[in-house]
Design a protein around this motif. Structure first.
Motif, PDB file in Angstrom:
ATOM      1  N   GLY A   1       1.105  -0.963  -0.346  1.00 53.18           N
ATOM      2  CA  GLY A   1      -0.058  -0.114  -0.099  1.00 53.18           C
ATOM      3  C   GLY A   1      -0.862  -0.499   1.128  1.00 53.18           C
ATOM      4  N   MET A   2      -0.345  -1.399   1.921  1.00 52.74           N
ATOM      5  CA  MET A   2      -1.074  -1.875   3.094  1.00 52.74           C
ATOM      6  C   MET A   2      -1.221  -0.780   4.139  1.00 52.74           C
ATOM      7  SD  MET A   2      -0.150  -5.088   5.551  1.00 52.74           S
ATOM      8  CE  MET A   2      -0.832  -6.282   4.420  1.00 52.74           C
TER       9      MET A   2
ATOM     10  N   ARG B   1      10.974  -5.876   3.622  1.00 51.89           N
ATOM     11  CA  ARG B   1      11.832  -4.727   3.914  1.00 51.89           C
ATOM     12  C   ARG B   1      11.535  -3.579   2.955  1.00 51.89           C
ATOM     13  NH1 ARG B   1      16.229  -7.680   4.911  1.00 51.89           N
ATOM     14  NH2 ARG B   1      16.916  -7.611   2.766  1.00 51.89           N
ATOM     15  N   MET B   2      11.215  -3.918   1.707  1.00 52.95           N
ATOM     16  CA  MET B   2      10.967  -2.883   0.697  1.00 52.95           C
ATOM     17  C   MET B   2       9.684  -2.109   0.968  1.00 52.95           C
ATOM     18  SD  MET B   2      12.266  -4.855  -2.735  1.00 52.95           S
ATOM     19  CE  MET B   2      11.543  -3.641  -3.818  1.00 52.95           C
ATOM     20  N   ILE B   3       8.653  -2.759   1.519  1.00 52.64           N
ATOM     21  CA  ILE B   3       7.391  -2.048   1.732  1.00 52.64           C
ATOM     22  C   ILE B   3       7.216  -1.553   3.164  1.00 52.64           C
ATOM     23  CG2 ILE B   3       6.214  -3.289  -0.106  1.00 52.64           C
ATOM     24  CD1 ILE B   3       4.706  -4.745   2.233  1.00 52.64           C
ATOM     25  N   ALA B   4       8.049  -2.048   4.079  1.00 53.75           N
ATOM     26  CA  ALA B   4       7.926  -1.626   5.475  1.00 53.75           C
ATOM     27  C   ALA B   4       8.282  -0.149   5.601  1.00 53.75           C
ATOM     28  CB  ALA B   4       8.831  -2.470   6.371  1.00 53.75           C
ATOM     29  N   ASN B   5       7.550   0.511   6.463  1.00 52.97           N
ATOM     30  CA  ASN B   5       7.805   1.925   6.735  1.00 52.97           C
ATOM     31  C   ASN B   5       7.597   2.156   8.227  1.00 52.97           C
ATOM     32  OD1 ASN B   5       4.996   2.036   7.176  1.00 52.97           O
ATOM     33  ND2 ASN B   5       4.608   2.570   5.038  1.00 52.97           N
ATOM     34  N   SER B   6       7.593   3.398   8.630  1.00 52.78           N
ATOM     35  CA  SER B   6       7.448   3.681  10.059  1.00 52.78           C
ATOM     36  C   SER B   6       6.106   3.179  10.581  1.00 52.78           C
ATOM     37  CB  SER B   6       7.607   5.174  10.329  1.00 52.78           C
ATOM     38  OG  SER B   6       6.607   5.906   9.658  1.00 52.78           O
ATOM     39  N   LYS B   7       5.077   3.183   9.745  1.00 47.94           N
ATOM     40  CA  LYS B   7       3.768   2.676  10.176  1.00 47.94           C
ATOM     41  C   LYS B   7       3.815   1.173  10.407  1.00 47.94           C
ATOM     42  CE  LYS B   7       1.273   6.423  10.147  1.00 47.94           C
ATOM     43  NZ  LYS B   7       0.750   6.997  11.362  1.00 47.94           N
TER      44      LYS B   7
END
Length: 152
Positions: A32-33, A88-94
């Motif tokens: 949720g960061m 890796r699981m929480i990383a997204n394009s942002k």
């Protein structure tokens, strides 16, 4: 002592020879960061550290930001395959946008990138040790101290 020499060698190959650099540790692995918001806080921390370093010496202020290197310690990586599973699981394009923002627009260096450029180190498993050495050798160091709900 060998690990310290390795870090010194990598820094030297990046033209950081006088030991005058700062480190900011960003814990970027919380669900949720707000990655871009947190990246803004990292930049604010950099400016505060530079202000403290330069004090009221206006003569140095023009060259201070560009000439004083900042190393970013974070679980984010430009190569997702090099990130640990939790990140890796929480990383997204942002997350990748935030990392680019810090490195490209604000001049932050990352040890894993410096390692690639030096072509000396083949074991990325040593990165955690090298990060600790960087923190110890730096002129100034900052890290996340509180959880403000979003991880920054």
């Amino acid at each position: 002592p060998n690990h310290f020499r390795t870090v010194d060698s990598i820094l030297r190959k990046s033209n950081i020879t006088d030991g005058d650099f700062s480190v900011i540790h960003w814990r970027a692995e919380k669900p949720g960061m707000d990655f871009m918001g947190c990246a803004g806080y990292v930049v604010n921390a950099k400016h505060a550290m530079l202000e403290k370093r330069l004090g009221n010496n206006d003569k140095d202020r023009g060259s201070g930001s560009g000439s004083h290197p900042f190393v970013l310690l974070t679980s984010l990586n430009t190569d997702a395959g090099m990130m640990w599973a939790g990140s890796r699981m929480i990383a997204n394009s942002k997350a990748h946008q935030a990392l680019d923002f810090l490195m490209q627009e604000h001049g932050f260096l990352k040890m894993d990138e410096l390692m690639k450029q030096s072509h000396d180190i083949q074991d990325p498993g040593m990165l955690a040790i090298y990060d600790l050495i960087l923190a110890q050798k730096s002129k100034s160091f900052a890290t996340c101290a509180r959880d403000e709900g979003n991880g920054c």
